[in-house]
Design a protein around this motif. Sequence first.
Motif, PDB file in Angstrom:
ATOM      1  N   ARG A  76       0.855  -1.197   0.000  1.00  0.00           N
ATOM      2  CA  ARG A  76       0.000   0.000   0.000  1.00  0.00           C
ATOM      3  C   ARG A  76       0.893   1.249   0.000  1.00  0.00           C
ATOM      4  O   ARG A  76       1.800   1.382   0.803  1.00  0.00           O
ATOM      5  CB  ARG A  76      -0.907   0.017   1.230  1.00  0.00           C
ATOM      6  CG  ARG A  76      -1.890   1.169   1.258  1.00  0.00           C
ATOM      7  CD  ARG A  76      -2.762   1.102   2.514  1.00  0.00           C
ATOM      8  NE  ARG A  76      -3.762   2.147   2.515  1.00  0.00           N
ATOM      9  CZ  ARG A  76      -4.972   2.036   1.971  1.00  0.00           C
ATOM     10  NH1 ARG A  76      -5.311   0.899   1.393  1.00  0.00           N
ATOM     11  NH2 ARG A  76      -5.827   3.033   1.997  1.00  0.00           N
ATOM     12  N   TYR A  77       0.578   2.173  -0.892  1.00  0.00           N
ATOM     13  CA  TYR A  77       1.311   3.435  -0.978  1.00  0.00           C
ATOM     14  C   TYR A  77       0.310   4.597  -1.006  1.00  0.00           C
ATOM     15  O   TYR A  77      -0.803   4.456  -1.532  1.00  0.00           O
ATOM     16  CB  TYR A  77       2.168   3.491  -2.256  1.00  0.00           C
ATOM     17  CG  TYR A  77       3.295   2.485  -2.301  1.00  0.00           C
ATOM     18  CD1 TYR A  77       4.534   2.780  -1.727  1.00  0.00           C
ATOM     19  CD2 TYR A  77       3.121   1.248  -2.919  1.00  0.00           C
ATOM     20  CE1 TYR A  77       5.562   1.856  -1.765  1.00  0.00           C
ATOM     21  CE2 TYR A  77       4.140   0.321  -2.959  1.00  0.00           C
ATOM     22  CZ  TYR A  77       5.376   0.628  -2.383  1.00  0.00           C
ATOM     23  OH  TYR A  77       6.388  -0.278  -2.425  1.00  0.00           O
ATOM     24  N   GLU A  78       0.704   5.706  -0.417  1.00  0.00           N
ATOM     25  CA  GLU A  78      -0.101   6.937  -0.497  1.00  0.00           C
ATOM     26  C   GLU A  78       0.514   7.830  -1.553  1.00  0.00           C
ATOM     27  O   GLU A  78       1.642   8.310  -1.403  1.00  0.00           O
ATOM     28  CB  GLU A  78      -0.152   7.652   0.856  1.00  0.00           C
ATOM     29  CG  GLU A  78      -0.928   6.875   1.915  1.00  0.00           C
ATOM     30  CD  GLU A  78      -1.092   7.675   3.205  1.00  0.00           C
ATOM     31  OE1 GLU A  78      -0.604   8.821   3.225  1.00  0.00           O
ATOM     32  OE2 GLU A  78      -1.693   7.143   4.151  1.00  0.00           O
ATOM     33  N   VAL A  79      -0.216   8.044  -2.599  1.00  0.00           N
ATOM     34  CA  VAL A  79       0.289   8.831  -3.720  1.00  0.00           C
ATOM     35  C   VAL A  79      -0.515  10.129  -3.796  1.00  0.00           C
ATOM     36  O   VAL A  79      -1.738  10.094  -4.003  1.00  0.00           O
ATOM     37  CB  VAL A  79       0.153   8.052  -5.046  1.00  0.00           C
ATOM     38  CG1 VAL A  79       0.708   8.884  -6.192  1.00  0.00           C
ATOM     39  CG2 VAL A  79       0.870   6.718  -4.937  1.00  0.00           C
ATOM     40  N   PRO A  80       0.122  11.285  -3.610  1.00  0.00           N
ATOM     41  CA  PRO A  80      -0.620  12.551  -3.735  1.00  0.00           C
ATOM     42  C   PRO A  80      -1.010  12.803  -5.184  1.00  0.00           C
ATOM     43  O   PRO A  80      -0.190  12.627  -6.095  1.00  0.00           O
ATOM     44  CB  PRO A  80       0.384  13.597  -3.243  1.00  0.00           C
ATOM     45  CG  PRO A  80       1.721  12.980  -3.454  1.00  0.00           C
ATOM     46  CD  PRO A  80       1.538  11.515  -3.257  1.00  0.00           C
ATOM     47  N   PRO A  81      -2.266  13.189  -5.384  1.00  0.00           N
ATOM     48  CA  PRO A  81      -2.687  13.447  -6.768  1.00  0.00           C
ATOM     49  C   PRO A  81      -2.045  14.728  -7.293  1.00  0.00           C
ATOM     50  O   PRO A  81      -1.809  15.674  -6.546  1.00  0.00           O
ATOM     51  CB  PRO A  81      -4.202  13.583  -6.654  1.00  0.00           C
ATOM     52  CG  PRO A  81      -4.429  14.048  -5.262  1.00  0.00           C
ATOM     53  CD  PRO A  81      -3.367  13.396  -4.428  1.00  0.00           C
TER      54      PRO A  81
END
Length: 215
Positions: A21-26
């Motif tokens: 799981r990764y948090e990718v800023p739009p």
Amino acid sequence: AMKHQLAEKPNTVVKVIAAKRYEVPPQVSGFGEVTPDILLEETSEISGKVVYVHPQLKPGAILPKDTVVLRIEENDYLLALKKAQADLMVSQANLVELAINLKDAEADLVLAKERLTLSEKELKRSQNLIKRGSISQSKFDTQQSSTLQLKREVQNLKSQLATLPAQRDVLRAKEIIAKSNVATQQRNLDRTVIRLPFNARISEESVENRQFVSQ
């Protein structure tokens, strides 16, 4: 009967990767001119000398909602509010005094009517006595004068009671005006503090500390 024969399929070899799981800023890319959704050009609603300017009130700064960005000297508006409150207290005190005077006048009228009734009875008795010569003319004249004075007193009290309600209406109107003045001065005092109505980015600043601003 048919016999069931088990047929095993050969295993299929696969390659797997464990998903993490990764948090990718739009990110949004675009071209053109950026304009604010809401543009606020804040001006002073009162006149006075600026006594405080937020240190970060500069073009480009981002300030949160309800930040006090400016303060205008409040002394004159505070004095005006106190004077308006004092005028309101005077109006309310006058109304209380008038209500007391009205009750006193009504009580005095009742007593004056009672005294007048007794005086008229005494005058009628004196008339019968003077016809028989039982009292002197001067005593009769004194009683008659006393009766006339009581009649004037009753009439004056009636006139006073007739005018007091009108005076009460005038004082009530003055009280309403005084309350309105208090509310106006309170709003002016509140206007000495200028706050941001929402989160904002400063695009332009044209005020300095100790500067006099007009309404």
